[in-house]
Write a protein that holds these residues in place. Structure first.
Motif, PDB file in Angstrom:
ATOM      1  N   ASN A  93       0.827  -1.230  -0.093  1.00  0.00           N
ATOM      2  CA  ASN A  93       0.158  -0.053  -0.067  1.00  0.00           C
ATOM      3  C   ASN A  93       0.563   1.081  -0.090  1.00  0.00           C
ATOM      4  N   ARG A  94       1.927   1.053  -0.933  1.00  0.00           N
ATOM      5  CA  ARG A  94       2.726   2.414  -1.102  1.00  0.00           C
ATOM      6  C   ARG A  94       2.784   2.852  -2.549  1.00  0.00           C
ATOM      7  N   SER A  95       3.167   3.891  -2.538  1.00  0.00           N
ATOM      8  CA  SER A  95       3.354   4.330  -4.214  1.00  0.00           C
ATOM      9  C   SER A  95       4.702   3.815  -4.268  1.00  0.00           C
ATOM     10  N   ILE A  96       4.855   3.757  -5.919  1.00  0.00           N
ATOM     11  CA  ILE A  96       6.285   3.311  -6.549  1.00  0.00           C
ATOM     12  C   ILE A  96       7.383   4.398  -5.746  1.00  0.00           C
ATOM     13  N   THR A  97       7.469   5.577  -5.570  1.00  0.00           N
ATOM     14  CA  THR A  97       8.275   6.438  -4.953  1.00  0.00           C
ATOM     15  C   THR A  97       8.476   5.902  -3.380  1.00  0.00           C
ATOM     16  N   GLN A  98       7.387   5.962  -2.796  1.00  0.00           N
ATOM     17  CA  GLN A  98       7.666   5.449  -1.405  1.00  0.00           C
ATOM     18  C   GLN A  98       8.238   4.183  -1.282  1.00  0.00           C
ATOM     19  N   GLN A  99       7.868   3.026  -1.868  1.00  0.00           N
ATOM     20  CA  GLN A  99       8.575   1.916  -1.968  1.00  0.00           C
ATOM     21  C   GLN A  99       9.975   1.969  -2.388  1.00  0.00           C
ATOM     22  N   THR A 100      10.271   2.728  -3.136  1.00  0.00           N
ATOM     23  CA  THR A 100      11.607   2.735  -3.667  1.00  0.00           C
ATOM     24  C   THR A 100      12.559   3.316  -2.622  1.00  0.00           C
ATOM     25  N   ILE A 101      11.985   4.484  -1.827  1.00  0.00           N
ATOM     26  CA  ILE A 101      12.732   4.812  -0.713  1.00  0.00           C
ATOM     27  C   ILE A 101      12.988   4.214   0.623  1.00  0.00           C
ATOM     28  N   TYR A 102      11.829   3.458   0.809  1.00  0.00           N
ATOM     29  CA  TYR A 102      11.916   2.227   1.678  1.00  0.00           C
ATOM     30  C   TYR A 102      12.656   1.244   1.311  1.00  0.00           C
ATOM     31  N   LEU A 103      12.727   0.703   0.463  1.00  0.00           N
ATOM     32  CA  LEU A 103      13.677  -0.487  -0.003  1.00  0.00           C
ATOM     33  C   LEU A 103      15.110   0.102  -0.103  1.00  0.00           C
ATOM     34  N   LEU A 104      15.480   1.186  -0.702  1.00  0.00           N
ATOM     35  CA  LEU A 104      16.889   1.712  -0.583  1.00  0.00           C
ATOM     36  C   LEU A 104      17.198   1.934   0.721  1.00  0.00           C
ATOM     37  N   THR A 105      16.506   2.521   1.627  1.00  0.00           N
ATOM     38  CA  THR A 105      17.037   2.874   2.782  1.00  0.00           C
ATOM     39  C   THR A 105      17.148   1.439   3.631  1.00  0.00           C
ATOM     40  N   LYS A 106      16.226   0.690   3.666  1.00  0.00           N
ATOM     41  CA  LYS A 106      16.448  -0.839   4.335  1.00  0.00           C
ATOM     42  C   LYS A 106      17.863  -1.349   3.725  1.00  0.00           C
ATOM     43  N   ALA A 107      17.918  -1.446   2.432  1.00  0.00           N
ATOM     44  CA  ALA A 107      19.250  -2.241   2.004  1.00  0.00           C
ATOM     45  C   ALA A 107      20.582  -1.380   2.432  1.00  0.00           C
ATOM     46  N   LEU A 108      20.447   0.098   2.330  1.00  0.00           N
ATOM     47  CA  LEU A 108      21.802   0.839   2.973  1.00  0.00           C
ATOM     48  C   LEU A 108      22.023   0.432   4.244  1.00  0.00           C
ATOM     49  N   GLN A 109      20.927   0.426   4.981  1.00  0.00           N
ATOM     50  CA  GLN A 109      20.907   0.156   6.825  1.00  0.00           C
ATOM     51  C   GLN A 109      21.374  -1.377   6.944  1.00  0.00           C
ATOM     52  N   ASP A 110      20.951  -2.120   6.149  1.00  0.00           N
ATOM     53  CA  ASP A 110      21.234  -3.535   6.212  1.00  0.00           C
ATOM     54  C   ASP A 110      22.979  -3.546   5.971  1.00  0.00           C
ATOM     55  N   GLU A 111      23.364  -3.023   4.782  1.00  0.00           N
ATOM     56  CA  GLU A 111      24.733  -3.123   4.294  1.00  0.00           C
ATOM     57  C   GLU A 111      25.529  -2.547   5.542  1.00  0.00           C
ATOM     58  N   THR A 112      24.928  -1.481   6.088  1.00  0.00           N
ATOM     59  CA  THR A 112      25.965  -0.936   7.192  1.00  0.00           C
ATOM     60  C   THR A 112      25.831  -1.658   8.150  1.00  0.00           C
ATOM     61  N   CYS A 113      24.843  -2.122   8.749  1.00  0.00           N
ATOM     62  CA  CYS A 113      24.906  -3.268   9.908  1.00  0.00           C
ATOM     63  C   CYS A 113      25.726  -4.301   9.429  1.00  0.00           C
ATOM     64  N   LYS A 114      25.923  -4.993   8.236  1.00  0.00           N
ATOM     65  CA  LYS A 114      26.674  -6.089   8.048  1.00  0.00           C
ATOM     66  C   LYS A 114      28.151  -5.698   8.181  1.00  0.00           C
ATOM     67  N   ASN A 115      28.369  -4.363   7.628  1.00  0.00           N
ATOM     68  CA  ASN A 115      29.820  -4.035   7.816  1.00  0.00           C
ATOM     69  C   ASN A 115      30.208  -3.830   9.253  1.00  0.00           C
ATOM     70  N   LYS A 116      29.614  -3.389   9.901  1.00  0.00           N
ATOM     71  CA  LYS A 116      29.745  -3.304  11.573  1.00  0.00           C
ATOM     72  C   LYS A 116      29.832  -4.489  11.906  1.00  0.00           C
ATOM     73  N   LEU A 117      28.965  -5.697  11.561  1.00  0.00           N
ATOM     74  CA  LEU A 117      29.202  -6.906  12.273  1.00  0.00           C
ATOM     75  C   LEU A 117      30.493  -7.455  11.772  1.00  0.00           C
ATOM     76  N   ARG A 118      30.931  -7.121  10.488  1.00  0.00           N
ATOM     77  CA  ARG A 118      32.094  -7.904  10.173  1.00  0.00           C
ATOM     78  C   ARG A 118      33.284  -7.304  10.917  1.00  0.00           C
ATOM     79  N   ARG A 119      33.417  -5.998  11.033  1.00  0.00           N
ATOM     80  CA  ARG A 119      34.333  -5.310  11.555  1.00  0.00           C
ATOM     81  C   ARG A 119      34.481  -5.919  13.158  1.00  0.00           C
ATOM     82  N   THR A 120      33.356  -5.907  13.824  1.00  0.00           N
ATOM     83  CA  THR A 120      33.417  -6.401  15.008  1.00  0.00           C
ATOM     84  C   THR A 120      33.833  -7.964  15.109  1.00  0.00           C
ATOM     85  N   ASN A 121      33.201  -8.582  14.264  1.00  0.00           N
ATOM     86  CA  ASN A 121      34.049 -10.163  14.269  1.00  0.00           C
ATOM     87  C   ASN A 121      35.692 -10.194  13.915  1.00  0.00           C
ATOM     88  N   ILE A 122      36.090  -9.413  13.158  1.00  0.00           N
ATOM     89  CA  ILE A 122      37.550  -9.434  12.979  1.00  0.00           C
ATOM     90  C   ILE A 122      38.274  -8.853  13.958  1.00  0.00           C
TER      91      ILE A 122
END
Length: 88
Positions: free
Chosen positions: A25-54
């Motif tokens: 129930n989102r517009s294409i613009t809203q969905q694009t922003i949501y997905l990009l934001t989520k993907a960038l946050q996930d990537e940042t979280c993965k990088n932090k976790l990787r650094r922590t593990n190292i």
């Protein structure tokens, strides 16, 4: 607000985006922003976790500094002196 334009966007991907936007129930613009934001946050979280593990792996190695190792201060001074000499 900034504008984002994407050229040559694959039709299949656009179709999937439109379907998921409708299902959420989102517009294409809203969905694009949501997905990009989520993907960038996930990537940042993965990088932090990787650094922590190292860092944990390094800590588990129980490394010690050799007595003949140079001090942090002398290494910083050497680096600054090198910069002032125009070597970099």
């Amino acid at each position: 607000m900034p504008l984002l334009q994407v050229r040559d966007f694959p039709a299949e991907t656009y179709g999937l985006l439109a379907q998921t936007a409708e299902a959420e129930n989102r517009s294409i613009t809203q969905q694009t922003i949501y997905l990009l934001t989520k993907a960038l946050q996930d990537e940042t979280c993965k990088n932090k976790l990787r650094r922590t593990n190292i860092l944990c792996q390094i800590k588990e190695m129980n490394l010690s500094v050799a007595e003949q190792a140079p001090s942090y201060e002398s290494l910083i001074r050497e680096d600054r002196d090198r910069d002032e000499g125009g070597i970099l």
